[in-house]
Design a protein around this motif. Structure first.
Motif, mmCIF file in Angstrom:
data_model
loop_
_atom_site.group_PDB
_atom_site.id
_atom_site.type_symbol
_atom_site.label_atom_id
_atom_site.label_comp_id
_atom_site.label_asym_id
_atom_site.label_seq_id
_atom_site.Cartn_x
_atom_site.Cartn_y
_atom_site.Cartn_z
ATOM 1 N N ARG A 226 67.532 1.923 79.421
ATOM 2 C CA ARG A 226 67.919 2.377 80.767
ATOM 3 C C ARG A 226 66.684 2.641 81.628
ATOM 4 N N ALA A 227 65.666 3.298 81.064
ATOM 5 C CA ALA A 227 64.444 3.580 81.824
ATOM 6 C C ALA A 227 63.734 2.289 82.209
ATOM 7 N N CYS A 228 63.651 1.344 81.293
ATOM 8 C CA CYS A 228 63.017 0.060 81.598
ATOM 9 C C CYS A 228 63.795 -0.691 82.674
ATOM 10 N N ARG A 229 65.105 -0.697 82.577
ATOM 11 C CA ARG A 229 65.924 -1.368 83.587
ATOM 12 C C ARG A 229 65.722 -0.734 84.955
ATOM 13 N N ASP A 230 65.688 0.608 85.012
ATOM 14 C CA ASP A 230 65.524 1.311 86.278
ATOM 15 C C ASP A 230 64.153 1.082 86.897
ATOM 16 N N MET A 231 63.139 0.794 86.069
ATOM 17 C CA MET A 231 61.784 0.578 86.564
ATOM 18 C C MET A 231 61.432 -0.910 86.650
ATOM 19 N N ASN A 232 62.412 -1.794 86.500
ATOM 20 C CA ASN A 232 62.213 -3.243 86.522
ATOM 21 C C ASN A 232 61.199 -3.705 85.478
ATOM 22 N N LEU A 233 61.341 -3.188 84.269
ATOM 23 C CA LEU A 233 60.504 -3.562 83.140
ATOM 24 C C LEU A 233 61.378 -4.190 82.062
ATOM 25 N N GLN A 234 60.770 -4.937 81.165
ATOM 26 C CA GLN A 234 61.508 -5.551 80.062
ATOM 27 C C GLN A 234 61.274 -4.739 78.789
ATOM 28 N N PHE A 235 62.350 -4.250 78.198
ATOM 29 C CA PHE A 235 62.310 -3.506 76.935
ATOM 30 C C PHE A 235 62.110 -4.518 75.820
ATOM 31 N N LEU A 236 60.987 -4.442 75.116
ATOM 32 C CA LEU A 236 60.652 -5.460 74.120
ATOM 33 C C LEU A 236 61.230 -5.147 72.745
ATOM 34 N N ASP A 237 61.534 -6.170 72.014
ATOM 35 C CA ASP A 237 61.990 -6.119 70.624
ATOM 36 C C ASP A 237 63.359 -5.456 70.457
ATOM 37 N N GLY A 238 63.927 -4.880 71.497
ATOM 38 C CA GLY A 238 65.261 -4.287 71.428
ATOM 39 C C GLY A 238 65.392 -3.123 70.466
ATOM 40 N N THR A 239 64.275 -2.459 70.152
ATOM 41 C CA THR A 239 64.354 -1.374 69.192
ATOM 42 C C THR A 239 63.270 -0.334 69.436
ATOM 43 N N VAL A 240 63.397 0.776 68.741
ATOM 44 C CA VAL A 240 62.401 1.842 68.762
ATOM 45 C C VAL A 240 61.974 2.115 67.321
ATOM 46 N N VAL A 241 60.820 2.763 67.162
ATOM 47 C CA VAL A 241 60.304 3.098 65.840
ATOM 48 C C VAL A 241 60.116 4.609 65.777
ATOM 49 N N ARG A 242 60.755 5.243 64.804
ATOM 50 C CA ARG A 242 60.594 6.688 64.626
ATOM 51 C C ARG A 242 59.286 6.925 63.904
ATOM 52 N N TYR A 243 58.443 7.795 64.482
ATOM 53 C CA TYR A 243 57.171 8.062 63.828
ATOM 54 C C TYR A 243 56.949 9.535 63.504
ATOM 55 N N LYS A 244 57.835 10.408 63.946
ATOM 56 C CA LYS A 244 57.665 11.821 63.616
ATOM 57 C C LYS A 244 59.011 12.526 63.675
ATOM 58 N N THR A 245 59.273 13.371 62.690
ATOM 59 C CA THR A 245 60.485 14.188 62.648
ATOM 60 C C THR A 245 60.083 15.588 62.202
ATOM 61 N N ARG A 246 60.596 16.590 62.913
ATOM 62 C CA ARG A 246 60.290 17.972 62.548
ATOM 63 C C ARG A 246 61.418 18.881 63.018
ATOM 64 N N PRO A 247 61.586 20.022 62.381
ATOM 65 C CA PRO A 247 62.622 20.958 62.828
ATOM 66 C C PRO A 247 62.151 21.738 64.061
ATOM 67 N N ARG A 248 63.065 21.940 65.011
ATOM 68 C CA ARG A 248 62.797 22.707 66.232
ATOM 69 C C ARG A 248 64.064 23.436 66.633
ATOM 70 N N ARG A 249 63.932 24.422 67.484
ATOM 71 C CA ARG A 249 65.087 25.133 68.031
ATOM 72 C C ARG A 249 65.696 24.304 69.153
ATOM 73 N N GLY A 250 67.010 24.173 69.125
ATOM 74 C CA GLY A 250 67.715 23.425 70.148
ATOM 75 C C GLY A 250 68.032 24.285 71.354
ATOM 76 N N PRO A 251 68.769 23.725 72.312
ATOM 77 C CA PRO A 251 69.096 24.447 73.537
ATOM 78 C C PRO A 251 69.924 25.704 73.298
ATOM 79 N N ASP A 252 70.683 25.731 72.234
ATOM 80 C CA ASP A 252 71.517 26.894 71.939
ATOM 81 C C ASP A 252 70.847 27.852 70.958
ATOM 82 N N GLY A 253 69.578 27.613 70.625
ATOM 83 C CA GLY A 253 68.852 28.479 69.714
ATOM 84 C C GLY A 253 68.993 28.104 68.256
ATOM 85 N N GLN A 254 69.833 27.138 67.954
ATOM 86 C CA GLN A 254 70.033 26.687 66.576
ATOM 87 C C GLN A 254 68.943 25.687 66.192
#
Length: 134
Positions: A33-61
């Motif tokens: 969506r961001a690429c489309r809105d900025m007239n850019l081409q989203f390459l490879d049609g995918t994303v790569v996850r490189y970091k995961t960690r626990p954090r507090r969400g909007p409700d404090g959980q």
């Protein structure tokens, strides 16, 4: 008893895999969506996850914050990096190194959202101000 010992880790692993797959799809949607809105081409049609960690969400959980990277191009020749951070399944931050077409300088576009509960909010988005004396 041995069965329970194996079922719990297997259930946790399945939940993590399922939740990460859903988050990946959300990140792809935001990146496209961001690429489309900025007239850019989203390459490879995918994303790569490189970091995961626990954090507090909007409700404090506690929830998982996941960072993803992707690539895009403005002209089909040069590749540029982009980064997305999801907090749970919500977009928290998007960083797109967008090339300025008029000059050869690169600029970064950073979209950021924070989710905090406001203590002074009574209903909806209305904030009550203290009475002012004239």
């Amino acid at each position: 008893m041995d069965t329970v010992i194996w079922i719990i880790p297997a259930a946790l692993a399945f939940w993590y895999w399922s939740d990460t797959s859903k988050a990946r799809e959300v990140a792809i949607t935001h990146g496209k969506r961001a690429c489309r809105d900025m007239n850019l081409q989203f390459l490879d049609g995918t994303v790569v996850r490189y970091k995961t960690r626990p954090r507090r969400g909007p409700d404090g959980q506690m929830c998982l914050a996941r960072d993803f990277s992707f690539e895009f191009t403005p002209d089909g020749i040069r590749r540029y990096p982009g980064h997305i951070r999801l907090l749970g399944s919500r977009l928290q931050m998007m960083d797109i190194q967008s090339p300025d077409q008029s000059t050869e300088h690169d600029t970064n576009v950073i979209l950021s959202a924070s989710y905090r509960k406001e203590k002074n909010v009574e209903s909806g988005n209305v904030i009550q101000f203290p009475d002012q004396k004239h």
